[in-house]
Enzyme design. Sequence first.
Site, PDB file in Angstrom:
ATOM      1  N   GLY A   1       0.976  -1.002  -0.097  1.00 34.71           N
ATOM      2  CA  GLY A   1      -0.030   0.082   0.049  1.00 34.71           C
ATOM      3  C   GLY A   1       0.905   1.294  -0.024  1.00 34.71           C
ATOM      4  O   GLY A   1       2.177   1.263  -0.135  1.00 34.71           O
ATOM      5  N   TYR A   2       0.247   2.289  -0.238  1.00 31.68           N
ATOM      6  CA  TYR A   2       0.985   3.566  -0.204  1.00 31.68           C
ATOM      7  C   TYR A   2       0.734   4.610   0.921  1.00 31.68           C
ATOM      8  O   TYR A   2      -0.572   4.906   0.765  1.00 31.68           O
ATOM      9  CB  TYR A   2       0.650   4.308  -1.676  1.00 31.68           C
ATOM     10  CG  TYR A   2       1.553   3.554  -2.522  1.00 31.68           C
ATOM     11  CD1 TYR A   2       3.079   3.859  -3.011  1.00 31.68           C
ATOM     12  CD2 TYR A   2       0.962   2.278  -3.268  1.00 31.68           C
ATOM     13  CE1 TYR A   2       3.674   2.905  -3.723  1.00 31.68           C
ATOM     14  CE2 TYR A   2       1.769   1.572  -4.285  1.00 31.68           C
ATOM     15  CZ  TYR A   2       3.061   1.986  -4.355  1.00 31.68           C
ATOM     16  OH  TYR A   2       3.693   0.953  -5.329  1.00 31.68           O
TER      17      TYR A   2
END
Length: 160
Positions: free
Chosen positions: A28-29
């Site tokens: 994820g970011y």
Amino acid sequence: MIETERKFLVTSEAFKAEAIRQQKIVQGYLNSAPERTVRVRIKGDRAFLTIKGKSNDSGLSRYEWEKEISVEEAEALLKLCEPGMVEKVRYEVNSGNHIFEVDEFFGANKGLLLAEVELTSEEEEYEKPSWLGKEVSGAKRYYNSYLVNQPYQTWKIEEQ
């Protein structure tokens, strides 16, 4: 550290028979802005926090900093990430003096197969496996940080 890599579409699943290793990846970011991405990744039984800068004009090189963190820390950070996750299996395939990393995407990016090879310079030569397709180095829509917000399955057929 500057990372130099070329990225390609993959034309068949023949790479699977040549793979020397495979691992599940979930990432994820915390920030997916093209100028600076901050990624949290769990790769097999290891986890990493990675910061990448904006690509150079050729799209082949950019700054990358990575630090190994505990899986528990990564799981906690993934809960803070922007909406959307990238789920994939990464296959490592030897080709000449290089290792190609081939990603088979799942979830909202199912159907996408991408290969990349890391190089020591933009001019370095490498052997192209038979299943390697069109080069998409520098095409931002193939960046994982883009795929979080604009998943492959939402692209129009002519874009694929």
